[in-house]
Structure formats: structure tokens, C-alpha cells
Design a protein around this motif. Structure first.
Motif, PDB file in Angstrom:
ATOM      1  N   ALA A 173       0.821  -1.219   0.000  1.00  0.00           N
ATOM      2  CA  ALA A 173       0.000   0.000   0.000  1.00  0.00           C
ATOM      3  C   ALA A 173       0.853   1.265   0.000  1.00  0.00           C
ATOM      4  N   LYS A 174       1.958   1.245   0.743  1.00  0.00           N
ATOM      5  CA  LYS A 174       2.805   2.440   0.822  1.00  0.00           C
ATOM      6  C   LYS A 174       3.412   2.781  -0.534  1.00  0.00           C
ATOM      7  N   ALA A 175       3.780   1.753  -1.296  1.00  0.00           N
ATOM      8  CA  ALA A 175       4.357   1.996  -2.618  1.00  0.00           C
ATOM      9  C   ALA A 175       3.324   2.620  -3.554  1.00  0.00           C
ATOM     10  N   TYR A 176       2.077   2.130  -3.493  1.00  0.00           N
ATOM     11  CA  TYR A 176       1.012   2.738  -4.302  1.00  0.00           C
ATOM     12  C   TYR A 176       0.802   4.198  -3.902  1.00  0.00           C
ATOM     13  N   ALA A 177       0.808   4.464  -2.595  1.00  0.00           N
ATOM     14  CA  ALA A 177       0.541   5.821  -2.113  1.00  0.00           C
ATOM     15  C   ALA A 177       1.606   6.805  -2.587  1.00  0.00           C
ATOM     16  N   LEU A 178       2.878   6.437  -2.403  1.00  0.00           N
ATOM     17  CA  LEU A 178       3.934   7.365  -2.810  1.00  0.00           C
ATOM     18  C   LEU A 178       4.056   7.450  -4.330  1.00  0.00           C
ATOM     19  N   ARG A 179       3.763   6.338  -5.031  1.00  0.00           N
ATOM     20  CA  ARG A 179       3.773   6.410  -6.494  1.00  0.00           C
ATOM     21  C   ARG A 179       2.686   7.371  -6.966  1.00  0.00           C
ATOM     22  N   GLY A 180       1.535   7.317  -6.301  1.00  0.00           N
ATOM     23  CA  GLY A 180       0.462   8.238  -6.649  1.00  0.00           C
ATOM     24  C   GLY A 180       0.868   9.683  -6.445  1.00  0.00           C
ATOM     25  N   LEU A 181       1.550   9.950  -5.339  1.00  0.00           N
ATOM     26  CA  LEU A 181       1.973  11.322  -5.064  1.00  0.00           C
ATOM     27  C   LEU A 181       3.031  11.777  -6.071  1.00  0.00           C
ATOM     28  N   ALA A 182       3.941  10.865  -6.432  1.00  0.00           N
ATOM     29  CA  ALA A 182       4.962  11.208  -7.437  1.00  0.00           C
ATOM     30  C   ALA A 182       4.306  11.520  -8.783  1.00  0.00           C
ATOM     31  N   LYS A 183       3.290  10.736  -9.142  1.00  0.00           N
ATOM     32  CA  LYS A 183       2.593  10.984 -10.415  1.00  0.00           C
ATOM     33  C   LYS A 183       1.860  12.320 -10.394  1.00  0.00           C
ATOM     34  N   SER A 184       1.322  12.680  -9.233  1.00  0.00           N
ATOM     35  CA  SER A 184       0.629  13.971  -9.148  1.00  0.00           C
ATOM     36  C   SER A 184       1.610  15.122  -9.336  1.00  0.00           C
ATOM     37  N   ASP A 195      -3.813   5.247  -8.045  1.00  0.00           N
ATOM     38  CA  ASP A 195      -2.835   4.657  -7.123  1.00  0.00           C
ATOM     39  C   ASP A 195      -3.225   4.910  -5.666  1.00  0.00           C
ATOM     40  N   LEU A 196      -3.670   6.111  -5.370  1.00  0.00           N
ATOM     41  CA  LEU A 196      -4.034   6.432  -3.989  1.00  0.00           C
ATOM     42  C   LEU A 196      -5.305   5.694  -3.566  1.00  0.00           C
ATOM     43  N   ASP A 197      -6.240   5.529  -4.499  1.00  0.00           N
ATOM     44  CA  ASP A 197      -7.433   4.728  -4.200  1.00  0.00           C
ATOM     45  C   ASP A 197      -7.041   3.281  -3.897  1.00  0.00           C
ATOM     46  N   LYS A 198      -6.078   2.766  -4.665  1.00  0.00           N
ATOM     47  CA  LYS A 198      -5.603   1.393  -4.452  1.00  0.00           C
ATOM     48  C   LYS A 198      -4.930   1.272  -3.084  1.00  0.00           C
ATOM     49  N   LEU A 202      -6.118  -1.185  -0.002  1.00  0.00           N
ATOM     50  CA  LEU A 202      -5.239  -2.186   0.604  1.00  0.00           C
ATOM     51  C   LEU A 202      -5.051  -1.963   2.100  1.00  0.00           C
ATOM     52  N   ASP A 203      -5.073  -0.694   2.517  1.00  0.00           N
ATOM     53  CA  ASP A 203      -4.819  -0.380   3.932  1.00  0.00           C
ATOM     54  C   ASP A 203      -5.754   0.753   4.365  1.00  0.00           C
ATOM     55  N   PRO A 204      -7.033   0.437   4.544  1.00  0.00           N
ATOM     56  CA  PRO A 204      -8.032   1.487   4.819  1.00  0.00           C
ATOM     57  C   PRO A 204      -7.882   2.164   6.177  1.00  0.00           C
ATOM     58  N   ASP A 205      -7.080   1.593   7.068  1.00  0.00           N
ATOM     59  CA  ASP A 205      -6.927   2.172   8.408  1.00  0.00           C
ATOM     60  C   ASP A 205      -5.709   3.085   8.530  1.00  0.00           C
ATOM     61  N   ASN A 206      -5.003   3.285   7.427  1.00  0.00           N
ATOM     62  CA  ASN A 206      -3.792   4.111   7.464  1.00  0.00           C
ATOM     63  C   ASN A 206      -4.160   5.576   7.215  1.00  0.00           C
ATOM     64  N   ALA A 207      -4.129   6.370   8.273  1.00  0.00           N
ATOM     65  CA  ALA A 207      -4.527   7.777   8.174  1.00  0.00           C
ATOM     66  C   ALA A 207      -3.602   8.567   7.256  1.00  0.00           C
ATOM     67  N   ASP A 208      -2.327   8.171   7.181  1.00  0.00           N
ATOM     68  CA  ASP A 208      -1.370   8.910   6.352  1.00  0.00           C
ATOM     69  C   ASP A 208      -1.761   8.874   4.875  1.00  0.00           C
ATOM     70  N   THR A 209      -2.328   7.752   4.433  1.00  0.00           N
ATOM     71  CA  THR A 209      -2.709   7.631   3.024  1.00  0.00           C
ATOM     72  C   THR A 209      -3.823   8.614   2.676  1.00  0.00           C
ATOM     73  N   TYR A 210      -4.761   8.806   3.590  1.00  0.00           N
ATOM     74  CA  TYR A 210      -5.835   9.777   3.354  1.00  0.00           C
ATOM     75  C   TYR A 210      -5.265  11.197   3.261  1.00  0.00           C
ATOM     76  N   LYS A 211      -4.241  11.476   4.075  1.00  0.00           N
ATOM     77  CA  LYS A 211      -3.585  12.786   4.007  1.00  0.00           C
ATOM     78  C   LYS A 211      -2.919  12.981   2.645  1.00  0.00           C
ATOM     79  N   LEU A 212      -2.290  11.906   2.141  1.00  0.00           N
ATOM     80  CA  LEU A 212      -1.641  11.993   0.833  1.00  0.00           C
ATOM     81  C   LEU A 212      -2.672  12.213  -0.273  1.00  0.00           C
ATOM     82  N   ARG A 213      -3.837  11.565  -0.146  1.00  0.00           N
ATOM     83  CA  ARG A 213      -4.865  11.763  -1.174  1.00  0.00           C
ATOM     84  C   ARG A 213      -5.391  13.198  -1.139  1.00  0.00           C
ATOM     85  N   ARG A 214      -5.526  13.762   0.056  1.00  0.00           N
ATOM     86  CA  ARG A 214      -5.953  15.165   0.141  1.00  0.00           C
ATOM     87  C   ARG A 214      -4.907  16.080  -0.487  1.00  0.00           C
ATOM     88  N   LEU A 215      -3.629  15.748  -0.272  1.00  0.00           N
ATOM     89  CA  LEU A 215      -2.554  16.536  -0.873  1.00  0.00           C
ATOM     90  C   LEU A 215      -2.603  16.434  -2.394  1.00  0.00           C
TER      91      LEU A 215
END
Length: 226
Positions: A173-184, A195-198, A202-215
Motif C-alpha cells: 500500500a505504501k508503494a502505491y501511495a507514494l507512487r500516486g503522489l509522485a505521479k501527481s 494509485d491512492l485509491d488502491k 489495501l490499507d483502509p486504516d492508514n490515516a497517512d494515506t488519506y492525508k496523501l490523497r488530500r494533498l
């Protein structure tokens, strides 16, 4: 109190029995020290699993006192110090572990993590390079190297590393999240959103991923305004 006494007595008897077995087998003091050094390492690793890092370090100290060439003891003590945020001390232990065992991919990966947190980005990348060379299937090393490259704004190179991390572990999940941010950062907003949706799936309880999607959404909105 009586129970505690019995436990100590039993431990003492076991210790004497082990020494007796060693004497029968012709083991010398060095072999005995190596045996007990390994036992302390195993105890320390168990304490790391329990996140008892200070107790783990005490175990590894004992292991090293018994056998100063125990590479695993230095490696694992370095890991325990990472858990406490002691990055410089961790690097010193990992330097020793690598000196004793130059082909230890795990130690290179851990040292890379320490160097990253100390701000030595190129040295961190070099350690991750070495870890991957020694172990091409080292998924965490690809992800961690990608995270350093992302921080250096090397977004295309970061995405390439995240691609490899995901190839080796499609549930990273972390790789998808940071790849999504890099693509943005490159203006690839639709791919970034997928990528961020994925990552969230994969890890719906990770608050950091939601922060990255907002970013990511904030970056997209700024782009649309311009």
C-alpha cells in the motif's frame, strides 16, 4: 517467593547441565561463548518483535560481550536503535555488521534507512543499491530507495522504484501511495488518483494515506486553476 526460588534453581540446574554437555563434547570456552551469544541474539530479536527495544539492546550488548564478531548481534542492535530513533548509533552498529559480513543485504537496507533519516540521501541510495544488488527481490529496498528519490524530486526515478516494489509485492500500500503522489507531481492526476485509491483499498486504516490523497487533490485543484 517460593515459586521464584524454584524457577531460579531450575535455571541454574539447566545451566550446569548445558555446561556438562559441552564438557563431554570437548567444546572450548570460545564455542560456549558463541552458543550463549547466539541465545542472547535470539532473546533480543524476540524483544524487538515485542517493541521492547531497550531490553533488546541489553540482550545484544551481552551477545557482543561474549562474541565480538557476532555480526547478527550488531545488525539487530542497529535495528533496535532504529526503533528508538537513535540513527547515528544505529549506523555505527550497522557499519560493524557490514564489516563482519559484507554480503548482508539486510544490514545495507537498515543502514540506508538510518542514512536517510540523518539526511545523507546519496549515501542512503548507495546502501539501497547495494542491498538490491545482493538481493534483487528485496522489495522494501526498492520502496525505500524510491522514497529517497521522491524526496530529492527525482519523480520519474522514484516511480520506477515503486513500480518494482509493487511488482514484487502487489499488496504494498505504501508503494502505491507514494507512487500516486509522485505521479501527481508530474501532472498525471488520473493515474495518481487510481494509485491512492488502491493504497486506501489495501490499507483502509492508514490515516497517512488519506492525508496523501488530500494533498494530491490539492495539487490537482491548483493545476486546474492555473
Amino acid at each position: 517467593m517460593r515459586k521464584s526460588y524454584k524457577i531460579r534453581l531450575l535455571s541454574a540446574l539447566i545451566f550446569v547441565f548445558v555446561l556438562y554437555i559441552f564438557s563431554l563434547s570437548g567444546c572450548d570456552n570460545q564455542e560456549i561463548n558463541t552458543y550463549y551469544s547466539t541465545r542472547h541474539v535470539l532473546s533480543g530479536m524476540n524483544n524487538i518483535d515485542l517493541e521492547k527495544y531497550e531490553e533488546a539492546i541489553a540482550d545484544f550488548d551481552k551477545a557482543i560481550k561474549l562474541n565480538s564478531n557476532n555480526a547478527s548481534a550488531y545488525e539487530q542492535r542497529g535495528l533496535a536503535k532504529l526503533g528508538l530513533g537513535f540513527y547515528q548509533e544505529s549506523s555505527r552498529d550497522l557499519n560493524k555488521a557490514i564489516k563482519l559480513d559484507p554480503d548482508n543485504a539486510y544490514a545495507y537496507k537498515l543502514r540506508g534507512f538510518s542514512k536517510h533519516h540523518l539526511g545523507f540521501y546519496q549515501e542512503a541510495i548507495a546502501d539501497y543499491d547495494k542491498a538490491i544488488k545482493l538481493d534483487p527481490n528485496n522489495t522494501p529496498a526498492y520502496y525505500l530507495r524510491g522514497s529517497v528519490k521522491y524526496q530529492l524530486k527525482q519523480h520519474f526515478l522514484a516511480i520506477a522504484d515503486f513500480d518494482k516494489a509493487i511488482k514484487h509485492n502487489p499488496n504494498n500500500a505504501k508503494a502505491y501511495a507514494l507512487r500516486g503522489l509522485a505521479k501527481s507531481q508530474l501532472g498525471l492526476y488520473q493515474e495518481a488518483s487510481r494509485d491512492l485509491d488502491k493504497a486506501i483499498a489495501l490499507d483502509p486504516d492508514n490515516a497517512d494515506t488519506y492525508k496523501l490523497r488530500r494533498l494530491e487533490k490539492s495539487l490537482r485543484m491548483q493545476h486546474e486553476k492555473n
